[in-house]
Structure formats: C-alpha cells, structure tokens
Design an enzyme around this catalytic site. Structure first.
Site: not given
Ligand code: PLP
Length: 430
Positions: A213-214
């Site tokens: 998700t980064k």
C-alpha cells in the site's frame, strides 16, 4: 441554515438528496476504480526474470535485484548506504538494535502512528515513551518530546506521518543537545523532502516500508534502511542474516558474529520495486497535481481542515487526513467530535467516498500497553482530538489516474457540506 445558504450557488441549485437517505450517490457507481499498486508489463517481466534466474534469495554471493534496489534507493535518498530488509517493522527494529537500544532503554515516539513504531522498541525489551503530536502536521511535537527525555532515553523516532516530513529542525536541535540519535520512520514518506533533502537522509538512519500500500510498493512485504553511518549499515546487514557477514562474490563462511535473525528482502520483492521505481517520479508529480486540485476544492468548505504541506517541505501525500470543525461555520456550536465525525463518515461513504479512520486510539491506549501508562506517559490531548474529529482517505489517490475520481469525491464533499445541518442533527447537535 446550511453553510452555503448565502452563497450564489444556493440561489440557483437545491442540494441533491443525500445518498444516505435514498438520493443518487455523488460518485457514479461506474466511476473508474483506483488501482494500487499499478501493475504493468515491467513488473511482470522483472518478477519472471527473477523466477527464471533461479536466484530467489539474496545470500548466495551472487549480485541480485536486492543489491540493485539498495544502490538505487541510496542514490534517491542521497545516503551512503541502503540495506534491504523484510519489512518496515524489521527495519525499525534492526536500526534500534544497531544503536544499542534494549532492556532499560526508553525510545520517544509519537502517540499517533502505526503500531509498528511502538512495537519496534517493545520487541527489543525497551520502553516506548509516547509524545503528543502537532494538531496540523500530525507529527511528533518537538516541545513534548523535549519534556519526556530522561537519562534512560536512548533514541527518538520521528514519524513522517501520512507523508509530511516531521519537524526535523526542532527535533535535531533537541537530539544534539542530549546526544541522542534520531531514527526516521519514513514508512509513509517515500519521496518526501525538507528543502532538497530527501526523507531517509534527515536523521542517523531511516526505516522505509515497501508493503504494497506504500507510495513505493512491492508485491507484498519489504523494507529498506538508509543511513550514512557505515557501522550501522554493517550491523543491519549482518543482523538481517543470522549475524553473518556476507561478502559479495565470496563464499558464505557460516560464522555468526552478532545476534541476528532472518530479515532479508527477497529478489522477487526487490525486482517488483525496481520496476515501480522507474515510474516513481512521474507518479509523484501526477499525484501532486491530482491531490492539489482535489484539496483546493475542499479547502473552500467551511470548518474543514484539509492537509497542507508545511512550507519548505515536499509532502508525499501517502494518506490524506481531514479534520472537521463545522459547528461554528454552520451557525451551530462546536459539535461533539466523535459523533459528528461518525455522521460525516456515514454520509460520505454513502455518497461513494471510501473515508476511513486511521488509528482508533492513541498508541499508549492500545491494550498491549495497559497498566504501563505510568511508564509510557499520559495526556496527549492533540493526538486524542485528531483521532476524534478526523477521517482519512487512503490508497485511492495514489494511482496517477485517480484525478477524475478525486473530483467526484470533491463533488461528494460539497454535497454533504450543503447538508451540514443534517449531519449536525444526526450527531444530536440540533
Ligand atoms: C508509520 C509506519 N511505521 C512502520 C510501518 C511498518 O511497516 P511494515 O508494514 O512494512 O512492517 C508502517 C506500515 O504500515 C507504518 O505506516
């Protein structure tokens, strides 16, 4: 009276019926969904190249994608070293371990962060000491940090929360005065900067997460440590590999010199991230444009605190956090923050905006710290207020193609703001 009752638009257009009460949602159901990570041919090719190479781990003496990623990210950050590790939590733990943090140490961290920031010192037998955050930047307050330093303090971890660089000027002055290392938790801040200095180069060492998700993702879990300190880099490199010292091109000796575990990054994960890195800067620029256009519409709404980059810094826009204080703007007293936020949450979600909470309690209130409050500190009024009266937008705005979707979200906010009196009524304020 709604917030816009006297605005020109109120004269020409009646607000549409709220989706929560049967109206059509502001975000069309067929709006193109945002993807993250964006997976293209380059990712597929790099990953299958690793599978075909047979070099699936990074400890065989052969140069792998892990080495390539380490060089590329050190160059991005402007640091002398980068060490690939299994995830961001391990990155924090390995850095603290290298700094000698252990039983008897205290590590100052913000009361508002992901739990991993607190787990890292805890897992080493040290005590996390929680300081309050700034109510606008959501980052560690330098003033409260200074107030919590004791003779046992061994390190300070500023978190660049949501992509906004922490107050490194203020914290560096305090750290220098007390001879303490600063460990950046840059898990959410790839590509953020203060002036022309990238996050990752602003303290003694930094921990990045590559979790999918980064802003710089892998296809699963991964992490990176950056530092200018050769001894720290060497310690992390050994501790990720059972305390062994691997020398590229030389056979493994199977000698363990220090305590260590298995916290290596896999070449498959590194290959995916290398492919992402080729589009990282273009994505960052497009995201900046999309988010700025979105926030400039929202900043016109009364009583809505939109995120803003601190002047002189580059925000990575990993998460967008909005605070709500619309009571006075709508001619009502300040609403109960929890109930008002819950009402807006319901209304915005019904319109199709996937708002969510990010942290439901200050870290020191987590059950794992129950009974330890006298050690970990108390108070944290700004952290409490932020958690009570704010919601976040996560992931959807990361896709560079999310610009039109964000404009639909802005439509939804504007629509809900035309019904602020309903939201206040739902919160029991009217
Ligand atoms: C602020 C912060 N610190 C640390 C971490 C831990 O990273 P990882 O999930 O890669 O272990 C995260 C991940 O979400 C994070 O957001």
């Amino acid at each position: 009276m709604t917030a816009h009752a006297e605005g020109p638009r109120a004269l020409t257009r009646r607000p549409g019926r709220l989706a929560a009460f049967g109206g059509p949602p502001a975000v069309p159901r067929d709006a193109a969904p945002a993807r993250w990570p964006v997976i293209g041919e380059a990712e597929r090719r790099r990953v299958t190249d690793v599978l075909d190479s047979g070099h699936l781990v990074s400890n065989t003496g052969v140069e792998t994608e892990v080495d390539q990623l380490e060089r590329a990210w050190a160059q991005h950050c402007g640091t002398a070293h980068c060490v690939g590790v299994s995830n961001g939590t391990a990155a924090l733990e390995l850095i603290l371990d290298a700094l000698g943090v252990g039983p008897g140490s205290e590590v100052i961290i913000p009361a508002l962060s992901f739990i991993a920031t607190a787990m890292a010192p805890l897992n080493l037998g040290a005590v996390p000491v929680f300081a309050d955050v700034d109510p606008r930047t959501f980052n560690l307050s330098a003033e409260d940090t200074a107030a919590r330093i004791t003779p046992r303090t061994a390190a300070i971890i500023p978190v660049h929360l949501h992509g906004q660089p922490a107050d490194m000027g203020g914290l560096t002055a305090i750290a220098r005065r007390h001879g303490l290392p600063l460990v950046e938790d840059a898990a959410q801040a790839h590509g953020a900067a203060i002036g022309d200095r990238s996050t990752g180069s602003l303290g003694n060492a930094a921990a990045f997460s590559l979790q999918y998700t980064k802003n710089l993702p892998t296809c699963g879990e991964g992490g990176l440590v950056t530092t200018d300190d050769p001894d720290l880099a060497r310690h992390v490199g050994m501790a990720r590999q059972f305390g062994e010292e691997l020398v590229r091109g030389a056979p493994r000796t199977h000698r363990s010199h220090i305590r260590g575990g298995n916290a290596k990054l896999s070449p498959v994960q590194a290959a995916f991230t290398l492919a992402q890195l080729t589009r990282f800067y273009a994505y960052r620029e497009q995201r900046e444009r999309n988010v700025t256009a979105f926030l400039s519409r929202l900043s016109a709404l009364p009583g809505l605190q939109v995120p803003r980059a601190v002047p002189g810094t580059t925000h990575a826009w990993h998460i967008l956090r909005f605070r709500f204080h619309p009571g006075p703007a709508a001619g009502a007293p300040e609403a109960d923050p929890d109930r008002f936020r819950a009402s807006l949450h319901r209304l915005l979600r019904a319109e199709g905006v996937p708002m969510s909470r990010y942290q439901v309690m200050p870290l020191p209130d987590q059950p794992v710290f129950a009974g330890a409050r006298h050690r970990t500190g108390s108070g944290h009024p700004d952290t409490r207020a932020v958690i009570a009266d704010s919601l976040t937008l996560q992931k959807r705005h990361l896709d560079p193609a999310s610009g039109p979707l964000l404009q639909h979200y802005a439509d939804a906010f504007e629509k809900v703001w035309e019904h602020l009196d309903t939201a206040l009524r739902m919160a029991g304020q009217r």
